[in-house]
Design a protein around this motif. Sequence first.
Motif, mmCIF file in Angstrom:
data_model
loop_
_atom_site.group_PDB
_atom_site.id
_atom_site.type_symbol
_atom_site.label_atom_id
_atom_site.label_comp_id
_atom_site.label_asym_id
_atom_site.label_seq_id
_atom_site.Cartn_x
_atom_site.Cartn_y
_atom_site.Cartn_z
ATOM 1 N N GLU A 195 -5.447 -7.809 4.953
ATOM 2 C CA GLU A 195 -4.974 -7.799 6.348
ATOM 3 C C GLU A 195 -5.860 -8.687 7.217
ATOM 4 O OE1 GLU A 195 -5.269 -3.632 7.331
ATOM 5 O OE2 GLU A 195 -4.097 -3.130 5.549
ATOM 6 N N ASP A 247 -10.823 -0.136 2.044
ATOM 7 C CA ASP A 247 -9.825 -0.330 0.991
ATOM 8 C C ASP A 247 -9.518 -1.815 0.835
ATOM 9 O OD1 ASP A 247 -8.143 -0.841 3.147
ATOM 10 O OD2 ASP A 247 -6.498 0.380 2.374
ATOM 11 N N ALA A 279 -6.597 -3.409 0.805
ATOM 12 C CA ALA A 279 -5.575 -3.952 1.695
ATOM 13 C C ALA A 279 -6.193 -4.434 3.001
ATOM 14 C CB ALA A 279 -4.501 -2.901 1.975
ATOM 15 N N SER A 280 -7.223 -3.744 3.485
ATOM 16 C CA SER A 280 -7.787 -4.160 4.776
ATOM 17 C C SER A 280 -8.451 -5.524 4.671
ATOM 18 C CB SER A 280 -8.748 -3.106 5.332
ATOM 19 O OG SER A 280 -9.729 -2.776 4.390
ATOM 20 N N VAL A 303 0.746 -7.065 4.841
ATOM 21 C CA VAL A 303 0.634 -5.918 3.938
ATOM 22 C C VAL A 303 1.732 -4.923 4.302
ATOM 23 C CG1 VAL A 303 -0.793 -3.944 3.262
ATOM 24 C CG2 VAL A 303 -1.834 -6.208 3.509
ATOM 25 N N VAL A 342 0.843 -1.192 0.000
ATOM 26 C CA VAL A 342 0.000 0.000 0.000
ATOM 27 C C VAL A 342 0.878 1.242 0.000
ATOM 28 C CG1 VAL A 342 -1.693 1.316 1.330
ATOM 29 C CG2 VAL A 342 -1.821 -1.162 1.286
#
Lengths: 241, 241
Positions: free
Chosen positions: A203, A197, A199-200, A209, A140
Amino acid sequence: MSVSSSDSSSPERSAAAIIVAGGSGKRIAGAMGGVRKQYLEVGGVPVLLRAIRPFLEHPDIHQVVVVLPGDDVENPPAWLTETRVALVAGGAERGDSVWNGLSVLGDRANLVLVHDGARPFVSTALIDRVLHAAGDGGAVPAMPATDTVKESTGDGLVVRTLDRSRLWNAQTPQGFDRRLLVSAYQRARREAWSFTDDASVVERAGFPVRLVTGAPENLKITRPEDLEIAELIARRSNTSA
Amino acid sequence: MSVSSSDSSSPERSAAAIIVAGGSGKRIAGAMGGVRKQYLEVGGVPVLLRAIRPFLEHPDIHQVVVVLPGDDVENPPAWLTETRVALVAGGAERGDSVWNGLSVLGDRANLVLVHDGARPFVSTALIDRVLHAAGDGGAVPAMPATDTVKESTGDGLVVRTLDRSRLWNAQTPQGFDRRLLVSAYQRARREAWSFTDDASVVERAGFPVRLVTGAPENLKITRPEDLEIAELIARRSNTSA
């Protein structure tokens, strides 16, 4: 896309990009005569076209998918049909739009980048950083938080002030191992996760990440005043059509 | 300051304002010919003068203290000596500068506002909101966070994504019960607390801090590009000298 190989290209790295422009941009459209924000122009070039080009031109990216509002997929703007992109209809939420984009990717890509169509100033260098760091999880681009951030639960009282030195404002493009992102999204959809988003999602699915250095000019155009700032950046960077 | 009373004035409300401009603004000074950022002009008016004026003109504010870099207190710019402000030398950290400002306030003020000298677009309405909410603790103008915020501990890996719906970006002016702020600062100095805004000192001392609606144009000028954005805002708001 350049057909010839380049220094930044590597045989094992093959990436696809999903540019998400599936929203109606209501906040800005009302102020701008009803034109959807991704079609608004900055320095004479549509925001969305600016957002797409660096991906089309990158040697490691062989497929670019653009997610548009459903009714625009049948009638896309002319400047979009002239590019080598696949068009896909968006969904109700941003996550649905990304999922629709993921669904049409071929097997060739081992990495996938997801980028906001309302971020017109992404550079090749930034794409490189993200691709390089995506590895076995995700990457990210982010900027260190500059504001003091307060947490509040809705009653208007401050619960606490966060430690700013640990906070980062996330940007896009975010990069992932493609199969890992698909599998994380499958779980997110099955379990109805809520997220802001990509990436979450990764995660929460338990994969690492990494943060890479973002870019100050990589703003997301959300409010009418952001367009004015974008014009400044376009003039400064002298990026022309 | 208006000597006449007004509707927004109340007999029990007497406020002082501390405008903090004690820093050297190194990030921006290098790019702008060495001129300290608070002395740079926006729309032909020094940033610091813009930051001070709304407080000087507010009917509830009877004292305005400006904290300057030490060597500037003896030789202040002419446009500053023409205003009715008290000048105080700043300290090593922002907290030291605020403390020096607090030390010269008289007993008359029951409320104190602390404002960044690098925020040139504060409105009377915003000052009113903060004064109104400061009450028995503190009040902070803030905007809902728009970016996704990641937490990282320094190894470059994301620890978690924060719940954006609970996050607010703090602005100034922040308002407080004066005696309460002094007492919280005394403790912060004794115990060497580290903090990035005044409200967090009051929070940590255990007093309630309320959020009030900030203003999008109330930006803090930190980087050279912020000056360009400030010029846009000055033109749009047509705020003239």
